[in-house]
Write a protein that holds these residues in place. Sequence first.
Motif, PDB file in Angstrom:
ATOM      1  N   SER A  50      97.171  29.226 -79.403  1.00 47.38           N
ATOM      2  CA  SER A  50      97.844  28.128 -78.705  1.00 47.38           C
ATOM      3  C   SER A  50      97.858  28.345 -77.194  1.00 47.38           C
ATOM      4  O   SER A  50      98.913  28.317 -76.560  1.00 47.38           O
ATOM      5  CB  SER A  50      99.281  27.980 -79.224  1.00 47.38           C
ATOM      6  OG  SER A  50      99.274  27.777 -80.618  1.00 47.38           O
ATOM      7  N   GLN A  51      96.692  28.595 -76.644  1.00 43.70           N
ATOM      8  CA  GLN A  51      96.537  28.714 -75.194  1.00 43.70           C
ATOM      9  C   GLN A  51      95.271  27.982 -74.771  1.00 43.70           C
ATOM     10  O   GLN A  51      94.356  27.807 -75.569  1.00 43.70           O
ATOM     11  CB  GLN A  51      96.418  30.185 -74.768  1.00 43.70           C
ATOM     12  CG  GLN A  51      97.715  30.991 -74.831  1.00 43.70           C
ATOM     13  CD  GLN A  51      97.801  31.794 -76.106  1.00 43.70           C
ATOM     14  OE1 GLN A  51      96.787  32.220 -76.639  1.00 43.70           O
ATOM     15  NE2 GLN A  51      99.005  31.990 -76.593  1.00 43.70           N
ATOM     16  N   PRO A  52      95.217  27.571 -73.501  1.00 42.90           N
ATOM     17  CA  PRO A  52      93.983  26.960 -72.995  1.00 42.90           C
ATOM     18  C   PRO A  52      92.819  27.946 -73.071  1.00 42.90           C
ATOM     19  O   PRO A  52      93.020  29.172 -73.092  1.00 42.90           O
ATOM     20  CB  PRO A  52      94.324  26.622 -71.532  1.00 42.90           C
ATOM     21  CG  PRO A  52      95.816  26.605 -71.481  1.00 42.90           C
ATOM     22  CD  PRO A  52      96.288  27.590 -72.503  1.00 42.90           C
ATOM     23  N   LEU A  53      91.617  27.427 -73.087  1.00 47.92           N
ATOM     24  CA  LEU A  53      90.420  28.252 -73.254  1.00 47.92           C
ATOM     25  C   LEU A  53      90.327  29.357 -72.199  1.00 47.92           C
ATOM     26  O   LEU A  53      90.092  30.525 -72.524  1.00 47.92           O
ATOM     27  CB  LEU A  53      89.180  27.354 -73.221  1.00 47.92           C
ATOM     28  CG  LEU A  53      87.840  28.019 -73.569  1.00 47.92           C
ATOM     29  CD1 LEU A  53      86.928  27.021 -74.258  1.00 47.92           C
ATOM     30  CD2 LEU A  53      87.154  28.570 -72.334  1.00 47.92           C
ATOM     31  N   ALA A  54      90.515  29.023 -70.930  1.00 49.85           N
ATOM     32  CA  ALA A  54      90.378  30.018 -69.857  1.00 49.85           C
ATOM     33  C   ALA A  54      91.395  31.144 -70.012  1.00 49.85           C
ATOM     34  O   ALA A  54      91.080  32.323 -69.815  1.00 49.85           O
ATOM     35  CB  ALA A  54      90.537  29.343 -68.492  1.00 49.85           C
ATOM     36  N   GLU A  55      92.624  30.797 -70.392  1.00 50.66           N
ATOM     37  CA  GLU A  55      93.660  31.812 -70.580  1.00 50.66           C
ATOM     38  C   GLU A  55      93.322  32.713 -71.763  1.00 50.66           C
ATOM     39  O   GLU A  55      93.508  33.931 -71.718  1.00 50.66           O
ATOM     40  CB  GLU A  55      95.019  31.145 -70.789  1.00 50.66           C
ATOM     41  CG  GLU A  55      96.171  32.131 -70.921  1.00 50.66           C
ATOM     42  CD  GLU A  55      97.513  31.448 -71.158  1.00 50.66           C
ATOM     43  OE1 GLU A  55      98.430  32.129 -71.636  1.00 50.66           O
ATOM     44  OE2 GLU A  55      97.616  30.241 -70.888  1.00 50.66           O
ATOM     45  N   PHE A 128      84.280  30.903 -77.738  1.00 50.32           N
ATOM     46  CA  PHE A 128      85.520  30.184 -77.452  1.00 50.32           C
ATOM     47  C   PHE A 128      85.217  28.686 -77.375  1.00 50.32           C
ATOM     48  O   PHE A 128      84.297  28.276 -76.663  1.00 50.32           O
ATOM     49  CB  PHE A 128      86.110  30.642 -76.117  1.00 50.32           C
ATOM     50  CG  PHE A 128      86.499  32.093 -76.089  1.00 50.32           C
ATOM     51  CD1 PHE A 128      87.799  32.489 -76.350  1.00 50.32           C
ATOM     52  CD2 PHE A 128      85.558  33.072 -75.794  1.00 50.32           C
ATOM     53  CE1 PHE A 128      88.158  33.830 -76.328  1.00 50.32           C
ATOM     54  CE2 PHE A 128      85.907  34.415 -75.765  1.00 50.32           C
ATOM     55  CZ  PHE A 128      87.206  34.793 -76.038  1.00 50.32           C
ATOM     56  N   SER A 129      85.988  27.874 -78.102  1.00 47.48           N
ATOM     57  CA  SER A 129      85.811  26.421 -78.073  1.00 47.48           C
ATOM     58  C   SER A 129      87.168  25.766 -77.911  1.00 47.48           C
ATOM     59  O   SER A 129      88.122  26.095 -78.629  1.00 47.48           O
ATOM     60  CB  SER A 129      85.177  25.918 -79.367  1.00 47.48           C
ATOM     61  OG  SER A 129      83.933  26.531 -79.589  1.00 47.48           O
ATOM     62  N   PRO A 133      93.792  20.716 -75.218  1.00 42.73           N
ATOM     63  CA  PRO A 133      94.090  21.434 -73.963  1.00 42.73           C
ATOM     64  C   PRO A 133      94.855  22.743 -74.158  1.00 42.73           C
ATOM     65  O   PRO A 133      94.687  23.673 -73.388  1.00 42.73           O
ATOM     66  CB  PRO A 133      94.916  20.408 -73.170  1.00 42.73           C
ATOM     67  CG  PRO A 133      94.404  19.087 -73.650  1.00 42.73           C
ATOM     68  CD  PRO A 133      94.090  19.270 -75.106  1.00 42.73           C
ATOM     69  N   ALA A 134      95.693  22.824 -75.182  1.00 37.71           N
ATOM     70  CA  ALA A 134      96.440  24.059 -75.422  1.00 37.71           C
ATOM     71  C   ALA A 134      96.110  24.664 -76.783  1.00 37.71           C
ATOM     72  O   ALA A 134      96.966  25.287 -77.423  1.00 37.71           O
ATOM     73  CB  ALA A 134      97.943  23.803 -75.305  1.00 37.71           C
ATOM     74  N   CYS A 135      94.879  24.483 -77.226  1.00 39.40           N
ATOM     75  CA  CYS A 135      94.454  25.069 -78.504  1.00 39.40           C
ATOM     76  C   CYS A 135      92.991  25.473 -78.404  1.00 39.40           C
ATOM     77  O   CYS A 135      92.136  24.641 -78.099  1.00 39.40           O
ATOM     78  CB  CYS A 135      94.662  24.089 -79.650  1.00 39.40           C
ATOM     79  SG  CYS A 135      94.177  24.759 -81.268  1.00 39.40           S
ATOM     80  N   GLU A 177     100.541  35.070 -79.826  1.00 37.52           N
ATOM     81  CA  GLU A 177     101.305  33.870 -80.149  1.00 37.52           C
ATOM     82  C   GLU A 177     102.807  34.127 -80.081  1.00 37.52           C
ATOM     83  O   GLU A 177     103.607  33.216 -80.267  1.00 37.52           O
ATOM     84  CB  GLU A 177     100.937  33.367 -81.553  1.00 37.52           C
ATOM     85  CG  GLU A 177      99.504  32.891 -81.692  1.00 37.52           C
ATOM     86  CD  GLU A 177      99.242  31.592 -80.944  1.00 37.52           C
ATOM     87  OE1 GLU A 177      99.724  30.545 -81.379  1.00 37.52           O
ATOM     88  OE2 GLU A 177      98.562  31.649 -79.907  1.00 37.52           O
ATOM     89  N   GLY A 178     103.186  35.383 -79.876  1.00 37.36           N
ATOM     90  CA  GLY A 178     104.604  35.711 -79.818  1.00 37.36           C
ATOM     91  C   GLY A 178     105.269  35.680 -81.169  1.00 37.36           C
ATOM     92  O   GLY A 178     106.480  35.524 -81.288  1.00 37.36           O
ATOM     93  N   ILE A 179     104.447  35.841 -82.216  1.00 32.09           N
ATOM     94  CA  ILE A 179     104.973  35.836 -83.581  1.00 32.09           C
ATOM     95  C   ILE A 179     105.256  37.277 -83.981  1.00 32.09           C
ATOM     96  O   ILE A 179     104.421  38.147 -83.793  1.00 32.09           O
ATOM     97  CB  ILE A 179     103.949  35.244 -84.563  1.00 32.09           C
ATOM     98  CG1 ILE A 179     103.577  33.826 -84.143  1.00 32.09           C
ATOM     99  CG2 ILE A 179     104.468  35.279 -85.998  1.00 32.09           C
ATOM    100  CD1 ILE A 179     102.352  33.293 -84.856  1.00 32.09           C
ATOM    101  N   ALA A 180     106.437  37.510 -84.504  1.00 37.82           N
ATOM    102  CA  ALA A 180     106.732  38.838 -85.024  1.00 37.82           C
ATOM    103  C   ALA A 180     106.018  38.969 -86.354  1.00 37.82           C
ATOM    104  O   ALA A 180     106.377  38.321 -87.326  1.00 37.82           O
ATOM    105  CB  ALA A 180     108.232  39.029 -85.206  1.00 37.82           C
ATOM    106  N   ALA A 181     104.984  39.789 -86.394  1.00 42.11           N
ATOM    107  CA  ALA A 181     104.236  39.955 -87.630  1.00 42.11           C
ATOM    108  C   ALA A 181     105.134  40.578 -88.685  1.00 42.11           C
ATOM    109  O   ALA A 181     105.789  41.582 -88.422  1.00 42.11           O
ATOM    110  CB  ALA A 181     103.013  40.844 -87.383  1.00 42.11           C
TER     111      ALA A 181
END
Length: 199
Positions: A50-55, A128-129, A133-135, A177-181
């Motif tokens: 869930s981030q833009p491609l460049a990031e 990367f594709s 915009p945020a995926c 993603e900031g998910i606690a695995a």
Amino acid sequence: MAGRHKCKEIEHIFGPFKPLSQVKTPGTPVAKDNGNNPTYMLLEKTFHMSQPLAECKARLSSIQSYRRQFLMVTKATVTSSKTVDFSFRGPLGFQAQTVLLAVDSESPDQFAFESVGGNIDLMGLVDFSEIRPACTEITLAVHYEIKNKLFAWLDHRFKFIDAFLTAELRSIRAHFEGIAAPYVERAPILPLFETAAAA
């Protein structure tokens, strides 16, 4: 079909992949693959972030920032020459060791890499594709060969490299993603053999 497409992309960048067992050296007969025991494998993994491609590209290219998130990687050190000393552990005492080098790619949204030395040969692509915009969709394709025949056979039978890649990519994605695995005790891939090896 997707795997075949990635195989062609890898060969376009690196040239035809010739397994070590088919490289003829003086005095050594060329081993032929009969189709039942392939000496090299192609794996392909796709996931979304869930981030833009460049990031996404910037974050994933900085391995130092997330190397502590790896589960089975024992070493991922970037050297002064911009290579990565890389190793990971597998079942039955298997310890993969190699040095990863970046390879020029025609696409700015693609990373290519190959290995030098060690006990596993590999080459791969990271694509990367932008989905939205945020995926960003990320596809990793890896062509590899384990040099040790026993471990190569075990991997063909039990797919422990596939399991390794899946676990590591899940951990990295959870980190970004900031998910606690969720904590899951790592089950041995080959419990019978691991018990015997430890005895």
